[in-house]
Design an enzyme around this catalytic site. Structure first.
Site, short mmCIF file in Angstrom:
data_model
loop_
_atom_site.label_atom_id
_atom_site.label_comp_id
_atom_site.label_asym_id
_atom_site.label_seq_id
_atom_site.Cartn_x
_atom_site.Cartn_y
_atom_site.Cartn_z
N ASN A 126 0.88 -1.17 0.00
CA ASN A 126 0.00 0.00 0.00
C ASN A 126 0.92 1.23 0.00
OD1 ASN A 126 -1.66 2.11 0.62
ND2 ASN A 126 -2.67 1.12 2.36
N CYS A 129 1.00 6.48 1.04
CA CYS A 129 1.37 7.22 2.24
C CYS A 129 2.61 8.05 1.97
CB CYS A 129 1.66 6.26 3.39
SG CYS A 129 3.14 5.31 3.11
C1 FMN Z 1 -13.30 1.78 5.76
C2 FMN Z 1 -12.23 1.55 4.74
C3 FMN Z 1 -10.95 1.13 5.12
C4 FMN Z 1 -9.95 0.92 4.17
N1 FMN Z 1 -8.71 0.48 4.57
C5 FMN Z 1 -7.75 0.25 3.64
C6 FMN Z 1 -6.49 -0.27 4.03
O1 FMN Z 1 -6.22 -0.57 5.20
N2 FMN Z 1 -5.56 -0.47 3.05
C7 FMN Z 1 -5.82 -0.21 1.72
O2 FMN Z 1 -4.94 -0.43 0.89
N3 FMN Z 1 -7.02 0.25 1.33
C8 FMN Z 1 -7.99 0.48 2.26
N4 FMN Z 1 -9.22 0.93 1.85
C9 FMN Z 1 -9.48 1.14 0.41
C10 FMN Z 1 -10.21 -0.08 -0.21
O3 FMN Z 1 -9.44 -1.26 -0.11
C11 FMN Z 1 -10.53 0.19 -1.70
O4 FMN Z 1 -9.33 0.40 -2.40
C12 FMN Z 1 -11.42 1.42 -1.90
O5 FMN Z 1 -12.36 1.55 -0.86
C13 FMN Z 1 -12.16 1.40 -3.25
O6 FMN Z 1 -13.03 0.30 -3.34
P1 FMN Z 1 -14.62 0.38 -2.96
O7 FMN Z 1 -15.15 1.62 -3.61
O8 FMN Z 1 -15.22 -0.89 -3.47
O9 FMN Z 1 -14.68 0.49 -1.46
C14 FMN Z 1 -10.23 1.15 2.79
C15 FMN Z 1 -11.52 1.57 2.42
C16 FMN Z 1 -12.52 1.77 3.35
C17 FMN Z 1 -13.89 2.21 2.90
#
Ligand code: FMN
Length: 314
Positions: A126, A129
């Site tokens: 990831n 950051c």
């Molecule tokens: C509550 C929440 C927590 C997330 N935590 C992470 C994370 O820890 N690491 C990461 O790479 N992406 C994280 N994401 C991003 C998701 O993995 C994804 O890339 C993003 O939400 C787009 O997909 P979606 O629209 O289907 O949610 C998070 C998203 C949400 C909504």
């Protein structure tokens, strides 16, 4: 199917941080394992040191999405390896561990330690950051991403997935740099930057200030970026961003993704992964019977710019 040499029973993953498999196992028991919603499981992103995460409120709902400002709370590397990994290893699907480092040294320590564990099938970097050494967001800059991947590549034979941020001026250039530096796959999109104000006044709603927007609101942006990235790189692309139905998933596959991930939709329906998999299978069977098959990978790789690919027939 196969993703980076790992056998998967289908193309549906979860987006990191959007499905707590350990909590779900507590709630649903072994029924979770019998009807696990995903074909591979991606862990919440872990960091080297434990993190508390951001102060509340951490979520804000928009008309078609969610802004989150969770702030990566996690037990840190040692806590994850000791407590969470053994539980995640019981899941009936291959495990992807997502890691984030605030410097290349941190990233290297995380990758080296995670790669030693046989339970781990793949590692996701990831890179959304800031690098404390340079102040640049690693994944927003192709050269910075390349340096991060080059640093960790020799430390692991496990497939490395680079999770791209949509908050880059040219995500396809970042994807190409990641591929050049040895990444086995790229996944996208992570959340878009978002902001919400407290309706009662008093400034920003989210405890962390700004947050990341996800859900159907970002789907068209994600689809465009997946299409652009899949047209630029030869490694498999994992597409996500607002997928809430089999039809959405099929769009991402048509845009050139090899697999897709479900994020925000799992908050509404924890079984969304299985539902979307069966909707997708039904749609693919219907498309195949009409002769509208997805193009072979080499055809996808030559798609450029805005010209619609010929298989966009419904
Ligand atoms: C509550 C929440 C927590 C997330 N935590 C992470 C994370 O820890 N690491 C990461 O790479 N992406 C994280 N994401 C991003 C998701 O993995 C994804 O890339 C993003 O939400 C787009 O997909 P979606 O629209 O289907 O949610 C998070 C998203 C949400 C909504």
């Amino acid at each position: 199917m196969e993703l980076c040499g790992v056998q998967l029973r289908g193309p549906i993953l979860n987006g990191s941080g959007t499905f707590d498999a350990i909590a779900a196992r507590r709630t649903f028991g072994d029924a979770l394992l019998e009807r696990f919603p995903f074909d591979a499981f991606v862990s919440k992103t872990i960091t080297l040191a434990p993190r508390e995460g951001n102060p509340p409120p951490r979520l804000w709902e928009t008309p078609a999405g969610l802004i989150n400002s969770i702030g990566l709370p996690n037990k840190g590397l040692d806590g994850f390896l000791a407590e969470d990994l053994p539980q995640l290893a019981e899941l009936p699907v291959p495990l992807v561990v997502s890691v984030m480092g605030f410097s290349r040294d941190e990233l290297a320590k995380l990758v080296a330690a995670v790669a030693e564990r046989p339970e781990v099938a793949m590692i996701e970097l990831n890179v959304s950051c800031p690098n404390v050494e340079t102040g640049l967001v690693m994944g927003a800059d192709p050269a910075e991403t390349a340096r991060a991947v080059e640093r960790v590549r020799p430390l692991s034979e496990r497939p490395l997935i680079v999770k791209l941020t949509p908050n880059a001026s040219e995500p396809e250039a970042v994807a190409a740099a990641a591929q050049e530096a040895g990444a086995d796959s790229v996944s996208l999109i992570n959340t878009l930057k978002g902001l919400a104000f407290d309706p009662d006044g008093g400034g920003h709603w989210l405890g962390g200030g700004t947050g990341g927007l996800s859900g159907p609101a970002v789907r068209a942006v994600a689809l465009q970026q997946v299409h652009a990235v899949a047209g630029r790189v030869a490694i498999p692309v994992i597409g996500m961003g607002g997928i809430s139905s089999g039809s959405d998933a099929l769009d991402f596959l048509r845009a050139g993704a090899t697999a897709v991930a479900i994020g925000t939709e799992s908050f509404r329906d924890p079984a969304a992964g299985r539902r979307i998999a069966s909707e997708l299978a039904a749609l693919e069977a219907r498309e195949a019977s009409k002769g509208n098959l997805a193009p072979p990978p080499e055809a996808r790789m030559t798609q450029t710019g805005d010209s619609p690919p010929t298989f966009f027939r419904r």
